[in-house]
Design an enzyme around this catalytic site. Structure first.
Site, PDB file in Angstrom:
ATOM      1  N   PHE A  90       1.132  -1.129  -0.095  1.00  0.00           N
ATOM      2  CA  PHE A  90      -0.048   0.004  -0.151  1.00  0.00           C
ATOM      3  C   PHE A  90       0.900   1.185  -0.186  1.00  0.00           C
ATOM      4  O   PHE A  90       1.717   1.330   0.629  1.00  0.00           O
ATOM      5  CB  PHE A  90      -0.731  -0.061   1.108  1.00  0.00           C
ATOM      6  CG  PHE A  90      -1.904   0.916   1.157  1.00  0.00           C
ATOM      7  CD1 PHE A  90      -3.125   0.817   0.616  1.00  0.00           C
ATOM      8  CD2 PHE A  90      -2.055   2.062   1.897  1.00  0.00           C
ATOM      9  CE1 PHE A  90      -4.275   1.805   0.451  1.00  0.00           C
ATOM     10  CE2 PHE A  90      -2.830   2.993   1.952  1.00  0.00           C
ATOM     11  CZ  PHE A  90      -4.093   2.679   1.141  1.00  0.00           C
TER      12      PHE A  90
ATOM     13  N   ASP B 101       2.051  -4.918   8.665  1.00  0.00           N
ATOM     14  CA  ASP B 101       0.624  -4.275   8.594  1.00  0.00           C
ATOM     15  C   ASP B 101      -0.680  -5.140   8.420  1.00  0.00           C
ATOM     16  O   ASP B 101      -0.511  -5.843   7.603  1.00  0.00           O
ATOM     17  CB  ASP B 101       0.796  -3.233   7.312  1.00  0.00           C
ATOM     18  CG  ASP B 101      -0.331  -2.232   7.437  1.00  0.00           C
ATOM     19  OD1 ASP B 101      -1.412  -2.326   8.062  1.00  0.00           O
ATOM     20  OD2 ASP B 101      -0.294  -1.152   6.880  1.00  0.00           O
TER      21      ASP B 101
ATOM     22  N   TYR C  74     -10.815   1.313  10.779  1.00  0.00           N
ATOM     23  CA  TYR C  74     -12.165   1.522   9.820  1.00  0.00           C
ATOM     24  C   TYR C  74     -12.337   0.546   8.899  1.00  0.00           C
ATOM     25  O   TYR C  74     -13.438   0.638   8.152  1.00  0.00           O
ATOM     26  CB  TYR C  74     -12.031   2.873   9.406  1.00  0.00           C
ATOM     27  CG  TYR C  74     -10.892   3.040   8.563  1.00  0.00           C
ATOM     28  CD1 TYR C  74     -10.624   2.811   7.153  1.00  0.00           C
ATOM     29  CD2 TYR C  74      -9.751   3.901   9.105  1.00  0.00           C
ATOM     30  CE1 TYR C  74      -9.510   3.032   6.434  1.00  0.00           C
ATOM     31  CE2 TYR C  74      -8.686   4.558   8.292  1.00  0.00           C
ATOM     32  CZ  TYR C  74      -8.589   3.907   7.271  1.00  0.00           C
ATOM     33  OH  TYR C  74      -7.386   4.082   6.126  1.00  0.00           O
ATOM     34  N   LYS C  75     -11.712  -0.691   8.604  1.00  0.00           N
ATOM     35  CA  LYS C  75     -11.789  -1.651   7.750  1.00  0.00           C
ATOM     36  C   LYS C  75     -12.749  -2.625   8.418  1.00  0.00           C
ATOM     37  O   LYS C  75     -13.965  -2.610   8.834  1.00  0.00           O
ATOM     38  CB  LYS C  75     -10.472  -1.982   6.962  1.00  0.00           C
ATOM     39  CG  LYS C  75      -9.872  -1.054   6.102  1.00  0.00           C
ATOM     40  CD  LYS C  75      -8.726  -1.156   5.621  1.00  0.00           C
ATOM     41  CE  LYS C  75      -8.004  -0.080   5.002  1.00  0.00           C
ATOM     42  NZ  LYS C  75      -6.632   0.027   4.697  1.00  0.00           N
TER      43      LYS C  75
ATOM     44  N   ARG D  23     -12.608  -4.219  -7.324  1.00  0.00           N
ATOM     45  CA  ARG D  23     -12.034  -4.983  -5.806  1.00  0.00           C
ATOM     46  C   ARG D  23     -13.553  -5.096  -5.146  1.00  0.00           C
ATOM     47  O   ARG D  23     -14.193  -4.174  -5.045  1.00  0.00           O
ATOM     48  CB  ARG D  23     -11.116  -3.935  -5.088  1.00  0.00           C
ATOM     49  CG  ARG D  23     -10.528  -4.561  -3.751  1.00  0.00           C
ATOM     50  CD  ARG D  23      -9.634  -3.807  -3.285  1.00  0.00           C
ATOM     51  NE  ARG D  23     -10.220  -2.575  -2.611  1.00  0.00           N
ATOM     52  CZ  ARG D  23      -9.643  -1.834  -1.788  1.00  0.00           C
ATOM     53  NH1 ARG D  23      -8.468  -2.063  -1.118  1.00  0.00           N
ATOM     54  NH2 ARG D  23     -10.349  -0.938  -1.087  1.00  0.00           N
TER      55      ARG D  23
HETATM   56  C1  LIG Z   1      -5.885   1.107   4.695  1.00  0.00           C
HETATM   57  C2  LIG Z   1      -4.440   0.944   4.755  1.00  0.00           C
HETATM   58  C3  LIG Z   1      -3.541   2.141   5.285  1.00  0.00           C
HETATM   59  C4  LIG Z   1      -4.443   3.295   5.783  1.00  0.00           C
HETATM   60  O1  LIG Z   1      -3.506   4.231   6.535  1.00  0.00           O
HETATM   61  P1  LIG Z   1      -4.051   5.369   7.136  1.00  0.00           P
HETATM   62  O2  LIG Z   1      -2.988   6.149   7.858  1.00  0.00           O
HETATM   63  O3  LIG Z   1      -5.415   5.057   7.805  1.00  0.00           O
HETATM   64  O4  LIG Z   1      -4.623   6.449   6.030  1.00  0.00           O
HETATM   65  C5  LIG Z   1      -2.336   1.758   5.767  1.00  0.00           C
HETATM   66  N1  LIG Z   1      -1.648   0.896   5.023  1.00  0.00           N
HETATM   67  C6  LIG Z   1      -2.450  -0.257   4.297  1.00  0.00           C
HETATM   68  C7  LIG Z   1      -1.843  -1.586   3.956  1.00  0.00           C
HETATM   69  C8  LIG Z   1      -3.796  -0.036   4.172  1.00  0.00           C
HETATM   70  O5  LIG Z   1      -4.627  -0.927   3.743  1.00  0.00           O
END
Ligand SMILES: *Cc1c(COP(=O)(O)O)cnc(C)c1O
Length: 415
Positions: free
Chosen positions: A128, A197, A222-223, A374
């Site tokens: 990401f 992560d 939030y996921k 997705r």
């Molecule tokens: C959703 C996601 C994030 C989100 O990071 P924020 O700091 O909340 O914007 C980070 N890393 C991964 C791999 C994600 O899927």
């Protein structure tokens, strides 16, 4: 497979009662819980209570009387149950990006202390972007090098120069899942630390940080944890490491005794030093409701049952779409062991408008540039009949050409 077969699977599903925990809008099949989880029914009343009673009536006393001050640890202990961490090892704070900055910085300090030769942060090219940006910035600041490899190359790239292997467990775009225990072992064999992560894992797939011998982890609220838009994130550090270094954002909430108001920093023992500023009470209250919806699965077979249903849902969707939509190319792994809780398909040209047309029909997934449709599957509230109907809508969008309508070809800021 007929629609009646799907209804029969729902009738036999031991997790079916969990759907009632959510305020799902009518006419929507929600396949985006991997990006923003659904609103739990309990959240509005709980947030209302925090606002009117804890804040409105009790005011500042609530830091003590309502336990606001320990919310990061209390909600952290609940999330710990979902990722194989122990009580007192995980806190909720800040965003995933900010927590990654803290733990990656601590990992670089540990590596630097052990060997001046280790100057590489190794990650996956398709990780990401925020993870890669944070690593790039820290590498520049600390004199390290960020090296990117394709998933299959990673074991071969673990050499004496690698300080930290930093990976996302389930890839946000492809849905491919790494073997956390095997890669952590390979990192350790090479003398490197392993940082994971869990943004697309926590609440979605079984994770056991201690069994995998991971060193650091961060994840998203939030996921799959259903904490609400912009919910705070979490951070975990193995207890062998948590007291070894300050984290770089040494704020007062990470101090051993913040209310002594002393000028010098003394880090709190353990994971609490990874807090920085004042906890966001309203978002934490909402996140706790979201985490509780996942913990409610305990009475119905727990994470093992959630995983079994998630695999059945993703398998069914992928098979139906492959059979009915030959224009699309399957991206997510076929092997259950390599697949997270999502399914992706690619189309070289029309991915974006097809997704918009699908959303207009009430089937909500998302689009990830350049070419990915997705679909995330949250087993807490999705039914087999939803999967069956969603695949039917996708087939109809492609067959009818309705994706050609101009309004479906206008790009929004968030895709
Ligand atoms: C959703 C996601 C994030 C989100 O990071 P924020 O700091 O909340 O914007 C980070 N890393 C991964 C791999 C994600 O899927």
């Amino acid at each position: 497979m007929t629609r009646d077969d799907a209804l029969a699977l729902d009738a036999a599903d031991p997790l079916a009662p969990l759907r009632d925990q959510f305020a799902l809008p009518d006419g929507v099949i929600y396949l985006d819980g991997n990006s923003l989880g659904v609103l739990p029914k309990a959240t509005a009343a709980r947030v209302q209570q925090v606002v009117t009673e804890e804040w409105g009536r009790d005011l500042i006393r609530s830091w003590n009387t309502a336990g606001w001050i320990t919310l990061p640890q209390r909600v952290g202990d609940k999330i710990a149950l979902l990722v194989g961490a122990r009580a007192g090892e995980l806190v909720v704070a800040d965003s995933t990006s900010v927590n990654l900055f803290k733990v990656l910085s601590a990992a670089l300090s540990i590596a630097q202390e052990e060997s001046a030769q280790r100057r590489v942060i190794l990650s996956e090219r398709s990780n990401f972007p925020t993870d890669l940006y944070i690593a790039e910035a820290l590498a520049r600041e600390r004199g390290f090098e960020l090296v990117l490899a394709d998933a299959d190359e990673i074991p071969a790239r673990l050499d004496h120069r690698v300080a930290v292997l930093m990976l996302t467990h389930v890839n946000y775009r492809s849905g491919r899942m790494h073997d956390m225990a095997a890669l952590t072992h390979a990192a350790h064999e090479a003398g490197a630390l392993a940082l994971w992560d869990l943004a697309h894992s926590a609440g979605a797939v079984p994770v056991d940080l201690h069994a995998a011998r991971a060193d650091f982890a961060v994840g998203c609220g939030y996921k799959y944890l259903n904490g609400g838009p912009g919910a705070p994130a979490f951070v975990w550090v193995h207890p062998d490491h948590s007291d070894r270094f300050w984290q770089p954002l040494a704020g007062w909430m990470g101090h051993a005794s913040p209310f002594e108001f002393t000028p010098g920093y003394r880090p709190a023992a353990g994971i609490s030093r990874y807090l920085a500023g004042t906890p966001p009470v309203l978002p934490l209250a909402a996140l706790e409701c979201g985490v509780d919806t996942v913990l409610a699965a305990e009475a119905h077979g727990g994470m093992a049952a959630l995983r079994a249903k998630s695999l059945a849902l993703t398998r069914l969707f992928a098979e139906l779409v492959e059979a009915r939509c030959p224009q699309l190319t399957r991206v997510s792994p076929r092997d259950d062991a390599l697949r997270g809780s999502q399914v992706c398909f690619a189309h070289p040209e029309i991915g974006y408008p097809v997704m918009q047309a699908l959303i207009a029909r009430g089937v909500i997934g998302d689009f990830r540039a350049p070419d990915i449709l997705r679909f995330g599957f949250t087993p807490l509230y999705l039914r087999f009949v939803d999967v069956f109907d969603a695949a039917g809508h996708l087939q109809q969008v492609l067959a009818s050409g309705e994706w050609r309508r101009p309004e479906f070809n206008q790009r929004s800021a968030v895709t």
